[in-house]
Design a protein around this motif. Structure first.
Motif, PDB file in Angstrom:
ATOM      1  N   GLY A 237       0.799  -1.227   0.130  1.00 25.82           N
ATOM      2  CA  GLY A 237      -0.094  -0.281  -0.174  1.00 25.82           C
ATOM      3  C   GLY A 237       0.543   1.101   0.066  1.00 25.82           C
ATOM      4  O   GLY A 237       0.473   2.734   0.507  1.00 25.82           O
ATOM      5  N   PHE A 238       2.226   1.082   0.010  1.00 23.98           N
ATOM      6  CA  PHE A 238       2.628   2.316  -0.286  1.00 23.98           C
ATOM      7  C   PHE A 238       3.135   3.281  -1.612  1.00 23.98           C
ATOM      8  O   PHE A 238       3.400   1.952  -3.270  1.00 23.98           O
ATOM      9  N   GLU A 239       3.136   4.246  -2.324  1.00 26.15           N
ATOM     10  CA  GLU A 239       3.033   4.713  -3.509  1.00 26.15           C
ATOM     11  C   GLU A 239       3.770   4.797  -3.943  1.00 26.15           C
ATOM     12  O   GLU A 239       4.747   6.128  -3.209  1.00 26.15           O
ATOM     13  N   ARG A 240       4.819   4.604  -4.394  1.00 25.58           N
ATOM     14  CA  ARG A 240       6.243   5.493  -5.043  1.00 25.58           C
ATOM     15  C   ARG A 240       5.961   6.632  -5.258  1.00 25.58           C
ATOM     16  O   ARG A 240       5.590   6.629  -6.276  1.00 25.58           O
ATOM     17  N   ARG A 322      12.628  12.606 -10.935  1.00 26.57           N
ATOM     18  CA  ARG A 322      13.015  11.598 -10.055  1.00 26.57           C
ATOM     19  C   ARG A 322      11.310  12.024  -9.362  1.00 26.57           C
ATOM     20  O   ARG A 322      11.451  10.591  -8.997  1.00 26.57           O
ATOM     21  N   LEU A 323      10.728  12.678  -9.500  1.00 29.81           N
ATOM     22  CA  LEU A 323       8.932  11.906  -8.858  1.00 29.81           C
ATOM     23  C   LEU A 323       8.155  12.041 -10.057  1.00 29.81           C
ATOM     24  O   LEU A 323       8.685  11.196 -11.319  1.00 29.81           O
ATOM     25  N   ALA A 324       7.388  11.042  -9.349  1.00 27.47           N
ATOM     26  CA  ALA A 324       5.925   9.531 -10.194  1.00 27.47           C
ATOM     27  C   ALA A 324       5.254  10.894 -11.610  1.00 27.47           C
ATOM     28  O   ALA A 324       5.431  10.311 -12.189  1.00 27.47           O
ATOM     29  N   THR A 325       5.310  12.104 -10.816  1.00 31.83           N
ATOM     30  CA  THR A 325       5.147  12.674 -11.674  1.00 31.83           C
ATOM     31  C   THR A 325       5.386  13.678 -12.526  1.00 31.83           C
ATOM     32  O   THR A 325       4.965  14.223 -13.846  1.00 31.83           O
ATOM     33  N   GLY A 326       6.855  13.224 -12.910  1.00 30.33           N
ATOM     34  CA  GLY A 326       7.442  13.640 -14.005  1.00 30.33           C
ATOM     35  C   GLY A 326       7.350  14.622 -14.271  1.00 30.33           C
ATOM     36  O   GLY A 326       7.842  15.713 -13.430  1.00 30.33           O
ATOM     37  N   LEU A 327       7.865  15.120 -15.429  1.00 31.93           N
ATOM     38  CA  LEU A 327       8.041  16.567 -15.138  1.00 31.93           C
ATOM     39  C   LEU A 327       7.325  17.199 -16.756  1.00 31.93           C
ATOM     40  O   LEU A 327       7.521  16.482 -17.434  1.00 31.93           O
ATOM     41  N   SER A 328       6.948  17.832 -16.395  1.00 34.53           N
ATOM     42  CA  SER A 328       5.650  18.752 -17.119  1.00 34.53           C
ATOM     43  C   SER A 328       6.314  19.524 -17.936  1.00 34.53           C
ATOM     44  O   SER A 328       6.994  20.765 -17.456  1.00 34.53           O
ATOM     45  N   TYR A 329       5.708  19.828 -19.167  1.00 36.64           N
ATOM     46  CA  TYR A 329       5.981  20.860 -20.523  1.00 36.64           C
ATOM     47  C   TYR A 329       5.906  21.671 -19.862  1.00 36.64           C
ATOM     48  O   TYR A 329       6.452  22.985 -20.310  1.00 36.64           O
ATOM     49  N   ASP A 330       4.342  21.925 -19.370  1.00 38.90           N
ATOM     50  CA  ASP A 330       4.057  23.654 -19.142  1.00 38.90           C
ATOM     51  C   ASP A 330       4.548  23.857 -18.240  1.00 38.90           C
ATOM     52  O   ASP A 330       4.633  25.730 -18.016  1.00 38.90           O
ATOM     53  N   ASP A 331       4.742  23.088 -17.084  1.00 38.62           N
ATOM     54  CA  ASP A 331       5.775  24.075 -15.614  1.00 38.62           C
ATOM     55  C   ASP A 331       7.083  24.319 -16.494  1.00 38.62           C
ATOM     56  O   ASP A 331       7.985  25.002 -15.999  1.00 38.62           O
ATOM     57  N   GLN A 362       1.264  15.653 -22.231  1.00 38.61           N
ATOM     58  CA  GLN A 362       1.962  17.006 -20.959  1.00 38.61           C
ATOM     59  C   GLN A 362       3.071  16.293 -20.039  1.00 38.61           C
ATOM     60  O   GLN A 362       4.004  17.605 -19.489  1.00 38.61           O
ATOM     61  N   ALA A 363       3.532  15.293 -20.183  1.00 32.45           N
ATOM     62  CA  ALA A 363       5.243  15.354 -19.670  1.00 32.45           C
ATOM     63  C   ALA A 363       5.610  14.366 -19.838  1.00 32.45           C
ATOM     64  O   ALA A 363       5.809  13.222 -20.745  1.00 32.45           O
ATOM     65  N   VAL A 364       6.977  14.486 -19.088  1.00 36.54           N
ATOM     66  CA  VAL A 364       8.093  12.518 -18.940  1.00 36.54           C
ATOM     67  C   VAL A 364       8.238  12.299 -18.171  1.00 36.54           C
ATOM     68  O   VAL A 364       8.425  12.797 -17.202  1.00 36.54           O
ATOM     69  N   PHE A 365       8.127  10.818 -18.052  1.00 41.31           N
ATOM     70  CA  PHE A 365       8.241   9.980 -16.969  1.00 41.31           C
ATOM     71  C   PHE A 365       9.523   9.166 -16.618  1.00 41.31           C
ATOM     72  O   PHE A 365       9.598   8.944 -17.948  1.00 41.31           O
ATOM     73  N   LEU A 366       9.625   8.490 -15.419  1.00 40.57           N
ATOM     74  CA  LEU A 366      10.409   7.870 -15.374  1.00 40.57           C
ATOM     75  C   LEU A 366      10.070   6.283 -15.804  1.00 40.57           C
ATOM     76  O   LEU A 366       9.309   5.955 -15.374  1.00 40.57           O
ATOM     77  N   THR A 367      10.868   5.338 -16.270  1.00 44.93           N
ATOM     78  CA  THR A 367      10.151   4.119 -16.413  1.00 44.93           C
ATOM     79  C   THR A 367      10.026   3.385 -15.214  1.00 44.93           C
ATOM     80  O   THR A 367      11.382   4.137 -14.330  1.00 44.93           O
ATOM     81  N   PRO A 368       9.544   2.190 -14.846  1.00 46.31           N
ATOM     82  CA  PRO A 368      10.527   1.314 -13.479  1.00 46.31           C
ATOM     83  C   PRO A 368      12.143   0.964 -13.903  1.00 46.31           C
ATOM     84  O   PRO A 368      12.893   1.494 -13.188  1.00 46.31           O
ATOM     85  N   ARG A 369      12.640   1.182 -15.134  1.00 48.53           N
ATOM     86  CA  ARG A 369      13.682   0.586 -15.464  1.00 48.53           C
ATOM     87  C   ARG A 369      14.360   2.684 -15.221  1.00 48.53           C
ATOM     88  O   ARG A 369      15.793   2.469 -14.882  1.00 48.53           O
ATOM     89  N   GLY A 370      14.240   3.250 -15.747  1.00 51.21           N
ATOM     90  CA  GLY A 370      14.180   4.546 -15.948  1.00 51.21           C
ATOM     91  C   GLY A 370      15.002   4.735 -14.516  1.00 51.21           C
ATOM     92  O   GLY A 370      15.891   5.549 -13.799  1.00 51.21           O
ATOM     93  N   MET A 371      14.182   4.079 -13.600  1.00 49.87           N
ATOM     94  CA  MET A 371      14.331   5.020 -12.102  1.00 49.87           C
ATOM     95  C   MET A 371      15.115   4.075 -11.445  1.00 49.87           C
ATOM     96  O   MET A 371      15.968   4.263 -10.645  1.00 49.87           O
ATOM     97  N   LYS A 372      15.095   2.501 -11.885  1.00 49.63           N
ATOM     98  CA  LYS A 372      16.858   1.917 -11.218  1.00 49.63           C
ATOM     99  C   LYS A 372      18.395   2.036 -11.837  1.00 49.63           C
ATOM    100  O   LYS A 372      18.633   2.549 -11.265  1.00 49.63           O
ATOM    101  N   PHE A 373      17.718   2.996 -12.812  1.00 48.57           N
ATOM    102  CA  PHE A 373      19.070   3.208 -14.311  1.00 48.57           C
ATOM    103  C   PHE A 373      18.684   4.933 -14.331  1.00 48.57           C
ATOM    104  O   PHE A 373      18.992   5.724 -15.086  1.00 48.57           O
ATOM    105  N   GLY A 374      18.156   5.414 -13.142  1.00 44.04           N
ATOM    106  CA  GLY A 374      18.245   6.995 -12.984  1.00 44.04           C
ATOM    107  C   GLY A 374      19.403   7.620 -13.457  1.00 44.04           C
ATOM    108  O   GLY A 374      19.500   8.598 -14.534  1.00 44.04           O
ATOM    109  N   ASN A 375      21.245   7.486 -13.570  1.00 43.07           N
ATOM    110  CA  ASN A 375      21.988   7.596 -13.718  1.00 43.07           C
ATOM    111  C   ASN A 375      22.294   7.629 -15.073  1.00 43.07           C
ATOM    112  O   ASN A 375      22.514   8.777 -15.980  1.00 43.07           O
ATOM    113  N   ARG A 376      21.554   6.392 -16.010  1.00 37.63           N
ATOM    114  CA  ARG A 376      21.633   6.929 -17.362  1.00 37.63           C
ATOM    115  C   ARG A 376      21.287   7.656 -17.770  1.00 37.63           C
ATOM    116  O   ARG A 376      21.126   8.525 -18.731  1.00 37.63           O
ATOM    117  N   VAL A 377      20.257   7.638 -17.360  1.00 34.11           N
ATOM    118  CA  VAL A 377      18.514   8.877 -18.036  1.00 34.11           C
ATOM    119  C   VAL A 377      19.524  10.486 -17.696  1.00 34.11           C
ATOM    120  O   VAL A 377      19.981  11.341 -18.776  1.00 34.11           O
TER     121      VAL A 377
END
Ligand code: SF4
Length: 383
Positions: A237-240, A322-331, A362-377
């Protein structure tokens, strides 16, 4: 970069004292005697009061006491700092007021006092529920202390409690980590942060590893621990909501979200950092200099380094992704007056092909794989 004049601010207060130093710790903290702590608190209150002129117009909806170990201070000292902040800033009635605590430094009485003072969120430095691992890391507490502190905090009225956990520690095995996760889930806190150990040069642990006196889990073991974390916590029940942070619904840490969303915050105390929406600042990290400058009525803020727009964009991109909500193009457009997709068209294409990101309109997000290998992103967005 456009300023964020209307955003509510966060305030961070750094308490640079601990009861003992953990073997892996490179944070700005030391074992200070009571007199030094009193001097520091007096100086900190002067710094806060002096900053009020510039910042008192901003509303503040999150306040975070971190360290070090804020709970090594007497409750009276914490009360004084909190009172100074309340007198200087307009703290929202529903402000999140967090304090970090080491389980070995709290009692039923101190937790009740903290709650009465207005602290409404507790971040417990649990790290592990395995005593062998805690001892190897030089922690002052044992698993039982963490469990007791958690129960006492609930009894004292804290309904928002987070555990900080670490993996990749000496003596830690996959089985030990799994049992730590199970123990944490069984206690049912509201928030969990879990970071992999970063071996910092010059720490006692780094020296012990270099000399072969201590062995760290292998890369494969650490990866298995990471995978367990992301298998277990969502099921419980913990949301990442951030690469290393998980929360029950509605229990995300408002203060830390300010860092990741590049919202403004003001830091007070030794080595504290600030961001006013356009520029980052840092206080001196030299305690003697900090105390002397405050006594002389001088600023403790170091001259800000010149930061070009490319660096600001990279910093914004790293934290937003880093956020699950990703990077918003508008912001992004509102802040930099540019189109993220145009600037990074080639990089985004490469990352999409490697399945490290996904995009919507609206946005770009990391996939679970992107979160795991964040440094490559993140490497793709380096200035
Ligand atoms: S309690 Fe935290 S800040 Fe203090 S020595 Fe340990 S890791 Fe460092």
């Amino acid at each position: 970069m456009t300023g964020l004049v209307d955003a509510a601010w966060g305030i961070y207060v750094h308490i640079p004292f601990c009861q003992a130093k953990c073997s892996y710790c490179a944070f700005v903290s030391q074992v200070g005697n009571e007199q030094l702590q009193q001097e520091y608190v007096a100086a900190l209150c002067r710094e806060i009061t002096a900053a009020g002129g510039d910042f008192s117009a901003h509303s503040v909806d999150s306040l975070f006491f971190g360290g070090g170990t804020p709970t090594v201070l007497q409750t009276d000292a914490l009360a004084l700092i909190l009172q100074t902040i309340r007198q200087t800033f307009s703290l929202a009635p529903d402000a999140e007021i967090s304090i970090e605590a080491n389980p070995g430094t709290v009692t039923a009485q101190s937790l009740t006092s903290l709650r009465q003072l207005g602290f409404n969120r507790l971040s417990l430095g649990v790290q592990s529920f395995d005593d062998r691992v805690l001892a190897a890391a030089g922690r002052i507490h044992r698993a039982e202390d963490a469990e007791t502190a958690f129960g006492l905090a609930r009894q004292a009225g804290f309904d928002n409690i987070g555990f900080d956990l670490m993996y990749g520690l000496p003596q830690q095995t996959e089985a030990s980590w799994q049992s730590t996760l199970e123990h944490a889930i069984m206690l049912n806190p509201d928030h969990l942060s879990a970071y992999g150990l970063k071996l910092e040069d010059g720490t006692p642990l780094a020296v012990a590893v270099e000399n072969g006196r201590e062995i760290l889990p292998s890369e494969a073991d650490e990866e298995a621990m990471y995978d367990k974390l992301n298998d277990f916590l969502p099921m419980a029940g913990f949301e990442r909501y951030e690469v290393a942070n998980y929360a029950k619904p509605g229990r995300q840490c408002r203060h830390n979200l300010k860092y990741w969303r590049s919202l403004p915050f003001r830091g007070f105390g030794l080595a504290a950092h600030s961001f006013d929406g356009t520029q980052r600042f840092a206080n001196t990290d030299n305690l003697t200099e900090y105390l002397q400058r405050i006594a002389a009525g001088q600023s403790v803020v170091l001259p800000p380094e010149e930061t070009d727009e490319a660096t600001l964009i990279a910093e914004y991109t790293f934290t937003a992704l880093r956020l699950a909500t990703g990077l918003s193009y508008d912001d992004f457009r509102q802040r930099f007056d540019r189109d993220f997709r145009q600037i990074y068209a080639a990089e985004l294409q490469r990352l999409l092909q490697k399945k490290l990101i996904v995009q919507t309109d609206q946005a770009v997000f990391l996939t679970p794989r992107g979160m795991k290998f964040g440094n490559r992103v993140f490497a793709e967005f380096l200035p």
